[in-house]
Design an enzyme around this catalytic site. Structure first.
Site, PDB file in Angstrom:
ATOM      1  N   ASP A  38     -10.648  -8.936   7.862  1.00 16.86           N
ATOM      2  CA  ASP A  38     -12.070  -8.788   7.491  1.00 16.86           C
ATOM      3  C   ASP A  38     -12.754 -10.152   7.459  1.00 16.86           C
ATOM      4  O   ASP A  38     -13.906 -10.295   7.866  1.00 16.86           O
ATOM      5  CB  ASP A  38     -12.211  -8.125   6.114  1.00 16.86           C
TER       6      ASP A  38
ATOM      7  N   LYS B 284       3.606 -15.272   1.563  1.00 17.86           N
ATOM      8  CA  LYS B 284       3.566 -16.110   0.355  1.00 17.86           C
ATOM      9  C   LYS B 284       5.007 -16.329  -0.099  1.00 17.86           C
ATOM     10  O   LYS B 284       5.427 -15.798  -1.136  1.00 17.86           O
ATOM     11  CB  LYS B 284       2.742 -15.409  -0.734  1.00 17.86           C
TER      12      LYS B 284
ATOM     13  N   ASP C  38      -2.708 -17.785   1.708  1.00 13.65           N
ATOM     14  CA  ASP C  38      -3.936 -18.302   1.083  1.00 13.65           C
ATOM     15  C   ASP C  38      -4.454 -19.514   1.847  1.00 13.65           C
ATOM     16  O   ASP C  38      -5.665 -19.671   2.042  1.00 13.65           O
ATOM     17  CB  ASP C  38      -3.717 -18.630  -0.410  1.00 13.65           C
TER      18      ASP C  38
ATOM     19  N   TYR D 268       0.818  -1.219   0.000  1.00 11.16           N
ATOM     20  CA  TYR D 268       0.000   0.000   0.000  1.00 11.16           C
ATOM     21  C   TYR D 268       0.852   1.270   0.000  1.00 11.16           C
ATOM     22  O   TYR D 268       0.366   2.357  -0.264  1.00 11.16           O
ATOM     23  CB  TYR D 268      -0.954   0.029   1.200  1.00 11.16           C
TER      24      TYR D 268
ATOM     25  N   ASP E 179      -5.180  -7.092   5.757  1.00 13.70           N
ATOM     26  CA  ASP E 179      -6.420  -6.399   5.408  1.00 13.70           C
ATOM     27  C   ASP E 179      -7.512  -7.434   5.109  1.00 13.70           C
ATOM     28  O   ASP E 179      -8.628  -7.377   5.624  1.00 13.70           O
ATOM     29  CB  ASP E 179      -6.124  -5.533   4.168  1.00 13.70           C
TER      30      ASP E 179
END
Ligand code: NAD
Length: 370
Positions: A255, A194, A227, A143, A251
């Site tokens: 959520d 990852k 993942d 970001y 993020d």
């Protein structure tokens, strides 16, 4: 116990002030019944600040935020401010607070209250007793990394670029927060990245492993691909204690975890900075929900996310573990007694408004402290 009990409350817009008014009741209760006195200041932020000062947060409020033990933030935004230029938008206040206070670790607990297991999208047996803490790196990663931007190529195509970038110290400081939290919980950290496809993931895994060996070998550490973590969160969420991950994966995963517990109106968060030489950490606590313009002013907002945010402040900024436990227990008991704001209403339960929910908590705290 921290000597400095100074708090800055920034209620903001919409339902922000409604939740914070109930927090004020608990602060007053603690003053009277627990002899814990806070030095409370309150100021404008977001649209409320824009209306009075023409900016979403003033320098004076920023100075106050930097000088106090922590900030309790309500929520900002609303349709009247949607057309403002980007730098005047209420949400800019939040970004400035995070940036100027260097709040690099975002803590999002996902706790499933026994009384609300039916509200989860998962089967009750998967979420009953759930208590996870997600630590998301908040000021680095894709970001913020450069190069970034959109460019037009010679052949007329357009190309968008963002850069995932982390340094050793950025990884160490957020992982340290996770290990320290785990020591006060069930002593397990799951680090997610990852490393199978990203160099930044290889570095993340290596550096977390190194820090663990150097300083936190008493804590159980496991690594998981992000993942797979997303899948495990819905398959068997109770396997996790503390999860630590970067800004982007955090993020998404936080959520996802939020939905395991039911309602937006229930969930608090904390954002922590680095400790200074005296061990003082800047911090901001806030519900994860927004200003909810659709219900603002109607007296129906669920104040529990704000109250749970205050409980986190008691725990992490003031080291008042017993008082934090008391507030959380009080909330659990009020829910167990069947009281619900409309967002978590279930058949056969008693519907209450924001103010009534706050008053019920105070009554419960009176009982618990008797
Ligand atoms: P929202 O979180 O404000 O609301 C989403 C839905 O959840 C709404 O239907 C709302 O009524 C409900 N809800 C949220 N909190 C609730 C509570 N405590 N009790 C009962 N119901 C609750 O998100 P949104 O509608 O996407 O955004 C509204 C405004 O808030 C926008 O201006 C947005 O930019 C802003 N926002 C601010 C923050 C923040 O201040 N941290 C976070 C998210 C959104």
């Amino acid at each position: 116990m921290a000597a400095n009990k100074s708090l800055l409350i920034l209620p903001g817009d919409g339902i922000g002030p409604e939740g914070m008014a109930e927090v004020r009741k608990v602060i007053n209760w603690m003053d009277k019944r627990r002899a814990v006195t806070f030095d409370v200041a309150e100021d404008l932020v977001g649209g409320a600040s824009y209306d009075k000062h023409g900016v979403p947060i003033t320098d004076k409020v920023m100075e106050s935020a930097l000088s106090r033990a922590c900030v309790l933030f309500g929520a900002v935004g609303g349709p009247t401010y949607d057309k403002l230029p980007f730098d005047k938008r209420p949400e800019r206040a939040l970004l400035r607070l995070r940036k100027d206070m260097d709040l690099f670790a975002n803590l999002r607990p996902a706790v499933c209250f026994e009384a609300l297991v039916e509200a989860s999208s998962l089967k009750p047996e998967l979420v009953a007793g759930l208590d996870i803490m997600i630590v998301r790196e908040l000021t680095g990663g894709v970001y913020f990394g450069t190069p970034r931007g959109i460019e037009t190529l010679p052949d007329g195509q357009r190309r968008g670029v963002n850069t995932q970038v982390y340094t050793t110290s950025e990884i160490h400081r957020v992982a340290a927060v996770a290990f320290e939290l785990a020591r006060k919980r069930r002593n397990k950290v799951t680090s997610l990245e990852k490393n199978n496809v990203m160099e930044s993931g290889i570095l993340w895994k290596e550096e977390v492993t190194k820090l663990h060996a150097e300083k936190y070998s008493d804590v159980q550490l496991e690594h998981m691909l992000a993942d797979n973590g997303a899948m495990q969160l819905v398959r068997n969420p109770k396997q996790f204690d503390v999860m630590v991950t970067d800004n982007l994966f955090g993020d998404m995963l936080s959520d996802e975890a939020a939905m395991l517990t039911g309602s937006l109106g229930m969930l608090p968060s904390a954002s922590l900075g680095a400790p200074d030489a005296t061990g003082r950490r800047l911090a901001m606590y806030e519900p994860i929900h927004g200003s909810a313009p659709d219900i603002a002013g109607k007296g129906v907002a669920n104040p529990i996310a704000s109250l749970m945010s205050f409980a986190m402040a008691l725990r992490y900024s003031f080291d008042l573990q017993d008082d934090a436990d008391l507030v959380e227990k009080g909330i659990k008991n009020v829910l167990a007694a069947g009281y619900r704001t409309p967002d978590i209403m279930q058949p056969g339960k008693t519907k209450v408004g924001t103010v009534q929910m706050g008053e019920l908590l105070i009554k419960e705290l009176d009982k618990l402290a008797a």
